[in-house]
Write an enzyme that holds these catalytic residues in place. Structure first.
Site, PDB file in Angstrom:
ATOM      1  N   CYS A 187      68.677  70.814   4.682  1.00 36.77           N
ATOM      2  CA  CYS A 187      67.495  70.221   3.765  1.00 36.77           C
ATOM      3  C   CYS A 187      66.783  69.033   4.426  1.00 36.77           C
ATOM      4  O   CYS A 187      67.498  68.247   4.725  1.00 36.77           O
ATOM      5  CB  CYS A 187      68.129  69.870   2.442  1.00 36.77           C
ATOM      6  SG  CYS A 187      66.720  69.154   1.316  1.00 36.77           S
ATOM      7  N   CYS A 231      65.820  66.020   1.997  1.00 40.84           N
ATOM      8  CA  CYS A 231      66.984  65.244   1.439  1.00 40.84           C
ATOM      9  C   CYS A 231      68.228  65.811   1.609  1.00 40.84           C
ATOM     10  O   CYS A 231      68.814  65.741   2.781  1.00 40.84           O
ATOM     11  CB  CYS A 231      66.709  65.102  -0.087  1.00 40.84           C
ATOM     12  SG  CYS A 231      66.370  66.414  -1.136  1.00 40.84           S
ATOM     13  N   SER A 232      69.138  66.346   0.820  1.00 41.77           N
ATOM     14  CA  SER A 232      70.437  67.056   1.004  1.00 41.77           C
ATOM     15  C   SER A 232      70.772  68.277   0.004  1.00 41.77           C
ATOM     16  O   SER A 232      71.715  68.310  -0.286  1.00 41.77           O
ATOM     17  CB  SER A 232      71.380  65.940   0.931  1.00 41.77           C
ATOM     18  OG  SER A 232      71.286  65.209  -0.395  1.00 41.77           O
ATOM     19  N   CYS A 233      69.640  68.942  -0.273  1.00 42.31           N
ATOM     20  CA  CYS A 233      69.724  70.078  -1.246  1.00 42.31           C
ATOM     21  C   CYS A 233      70.955  71.107  -0.592  1.00 42.31           C
ATOM     22  O   CYS A 233      70.646  71.233   0.374  1.00 42.31           O
ATOM     23  CB  CYS A 233      68.593  70.788  -1.459  1.00 42.31           C
ATOM     24  SG  CYS A 233      67.323  69.815  -2.301  1.00 42.31           S
TER      25      CYS A 233
HETATM   26 FE    FE Z   1      67.044  68.086  -0.617  1.00 45.64          FE
END
Ligand code: FE
Length: 196
Positions: free
Chosen positions: A104, A107-109
């Protein structure tokens, strides 16, 4: 919501937001706790391992999974559900010619319900930028050297879409049952930073 001590700015903002929503009667803290606990309890990479093992032994399931993963997951008693918003899962299968890896960049999906909490490196700015610009080098840093003929596809998750990589079934595993096959799969394999 919780009794842990996360002092990050984001955690502080979430606590403030929660307090405001509770004050206005928009949020029932007990209900929220129940949803989060049920979710955290069920979110594990073991779920992803089971999905991959089933796809390896059952061609029909594999086809349904690749076509519409959200519809296929309930066959194993699983779902993408976190409660409030359901994300679309795209299952991107490794083949002899193509190796897939997920990231991602914003961000950090991450497909939490199938892979459990994401590793720290997945959230690092270094991984998020380098895997897009230099995927082959990044995979080598993980100890995964792919043949020059293998194409690397990088899939960028976002708020609506999540990805999971079924690794290629290892050679010499014909005699193994589903549970034994599931035990061969690793979390990094599901991200694409390991071969299996
Ligand atoms: Fe994300």
């Amino acid at each position: 919501m919780s009794d842990d001590h996360d002092d990050s700015p984001i955690a502080a903002r979430v606590r403030e937001l929660e307090a405001v929503l509770e004050e206005k009667g928009l949020l029932d803290p007990t209900e929220l706790d129940q949803v989060l606990e049920a979710f955290a309890h069920k979110a594990s990479p073991a779920n992803g391992f089971r999905v991959v093992a089933r796809a390896w032994v059952d061609d029909g399931f594999r086809a349904r999974l690749l076509q519409d993963a959200n519809a296929a997951l309930p066959e194993l008693g699983l779902s993408m559900g976190g409660g409030l918003q359901v994300q679309r899962l795209h299952v991107v299968e490794n083949t002899e010619d193509v190796h897939n890896v997920i990231v991602c960049t914003l961000c950090s999906c991450y497909p939490l319900s199938l892979l459990g909490p994401s590793p720290t490196w997945y959230k690092s700015p270094a991984y998020r930028s380098r895997v897009v610009s230099h995927p082959r080098e990044v995979l080598e840093q993980f100890g995964l050297t792919l043949p020059g003929t293998t194409k690397i596809e990088v899939w960028d998750a976002n708020a609506e879409s999540r990805y999971m990589v079924p690794p290629r079934r290892p050679e010499g595993t014909d005699g193994l049952g589903e549970a034994e096959l599931a035990a061969l799969v690793t979390r990094n394999g599901l991200i694409g930073t390991a071969a299996v």
